[in-house]
Design a protein around this motif. Structure first.
Motif, PDB file in Angstrom:
ATOM      1  N   UNK A 146       0.836  -1.205   0.000  1.00 37.60           N
ATOM      2  CA  UNK A 146       0.000   0.000   0.000  1.00 37.60           C
ATOM      3  C   UNK A 146       0.871   1.255   0.000  1.00 37.60           C
ATOM      4  N   UNK A 147       0.515   2.198  -0.873  1.00 35.99           N
ATOM      5  CA  UNK A 147       1.159   3.510  -0.940  1.00 35.99           C
ATOM      6  C   UNK A 147       0.069   4.561  -0.750  1.00 35.99           C
ATOM      7  N   UNK A 148       0.417   5.641  -0.043  1.00 36.15           N
ATOM      8  CA  UNK A 148      -0.585   6.670   0.257  1.00 36.15           C
ATOM      9  C   UNK A 148       0.033   8.054   0.122  1.00 36.15           C
ATOM     10  N   UNK A 155     -10.275  23.610  -1.672  1.00 37.98           N
ATOM     11  CA  UNK A 155     -11.552  23.069  -1.194  1.00 37.98           C
ATOM     12  C   UNK A 155     -11.404  21.922  -0.192  1.00 37.98           C
ATOM     13  N   UNK A 156     -10.197  21.408  -0.012  1.00 34.61           N
ATOM     14  CA  UNK A 156      -9.980  20.305   0.923  1.00 34.61           C
ATOM     15  C   UNK A 156      -8.811  19.449   0.482  1.00 34.61           C
ATOM     16  N   UNK A 157      -8.608  18.346   1.169  1.00 39.76           N
ATOM     17  CA  UNK A 157      -7.481  17.456   0.844  1.00 39.76           C
ATOM     18  C   UNK A 157      -7.894  16.460  -0.237  1.00 39.76           C
ATOM     19  N   UNK A 158      -6.953  16.153  -1.116  1.00 35.98           N
ATOM     20  CA  UNK A 158      -7.141  15.069  -2.081  1.00 35.98           C
ATOM     21  C   UNK A 158      -6.110  14.008  -1.717  1.00 35.98           C
ATOM     22  N   UNK A 159      -6.587  12.788  -1.500  1.00 41.78           N
ATOM     23  CA  UNK A 159      -5.732  11.706  -1.024  1.00 41.78           C
ATOM     24  C   UNK A 159      -5.762  10.569  -2.031  1.00 41.78           C
ATOM     25  N   UNK A 160      -4.623   9.944  -2.246  1.00 39.01           N
ATOM     26  CA  UNK A 160      -4.567   8.847  -3.205  1.00 39.01           C
ATOM     27  C   UNK A 160      -3.907   7.614  -2.621  1.00 39.01           C
ATOM     28  N   UNK A 161      -4.378   6.453  -3.076  1.00 37.69           N
ATOM     29  CA  UNK A 161      -3.838   5.176  -2.605  1.00 37.69           C
ATOM     30  C   UNK A 161      -3.631   4.238  -3.783  1.00 37.69           C
TER      31      UNK A 161
END
Length: 196
Positions: A146-148, A155-161
């Motif tokens: 898993x990579x994050x 407008x806010x956080x953008x998170x990717x996995x």
């Protein structure tokens, strides 16, 4: 003599009342102890409860080879070919895009690089950072490598996995808001993604 008798009565009455008051205070002092013990035992028991299975509905993607458990107030929809979207029905600014790839056709490194590029494109002036907080990364015994990553936007956080599960490479992009963030809920749902 009457005065002495009255004085003795008053003193006796004071002693009796004083003794009653002491007993009542003593009882009052003793009463909170069991309550405190009960609270302590509840607090001790709570963290040792085994991890519970996520409550929700298991849904199969219509155009990808996976299923996922979707919690109440969230919905899975097909966004476009090979892309699905889970969105918060109470706040549609909160969503998670799901893309899956066959590990025989794609490499995890390529998909992860594509993810980082996608995050960077959401805010050219921002910096993509790697996430190390384990509570914000999908984990279970079947999830591998898993990579994050995360980037701040106005407008806010953008998170990717990205991760691999049962030969399926999973790429997730989570769009969240600063107020009442839902990232941990998306992470819990992400942990249930598996080959159908």
């Amino acid at each position: 003599m009457k005065k002495v008798h009255s004085l003795i009565s008053i003193i006796s009455l004071s002693i009796v009342l004083g003794a009653c008051g002491t007993t009542t205070e003593s009882e009052k002092t003793d009463q909170p102890a069991p309550t405190t013990e009960t609270k302590n035992s509840e607090e001790t028991v709570s963290p040792t409860n085994p991890e519970q299975e996520l409550l929700g509905t298991t849904v199969e993607s219509e155009n990808q080879n996976y299923s996922i458990t979707v919690v109440d107030n969230f919905e899975l929809t097909s966004e476009e070919p090979n892309k699905d979207l889970i969105f918060n029905q109470e706040n549609d600014l909160q969503s998670m895009r799901i893309e899956t790839f066959d590990s025989n056709n794609e490499t995890l490194n390529d998909v992860t690089q594509n993810l980082v590029d996608t995050l960077q494109a959401s805010n050219d002036s921002g910096t993509v950072v790697e996430i190390t907080d384990q509570n914000l990364i999908p984990t279970n015994e079947s999830i591998k490598d898993a990579k994050a990553f995360q980037i701040d936007t106005p407008s806010g956080k953008v998170t990717g996995y990205t991760f691999v599960r049962e030969g399926l490479i999973v790429k997730l992009t989570v769009f969240d808001t600063n107020e009442s963030p839902a990232l941990e809920t998306f992470v819990k749902m992400a942990e249930t993604i598996k080959v159908k």
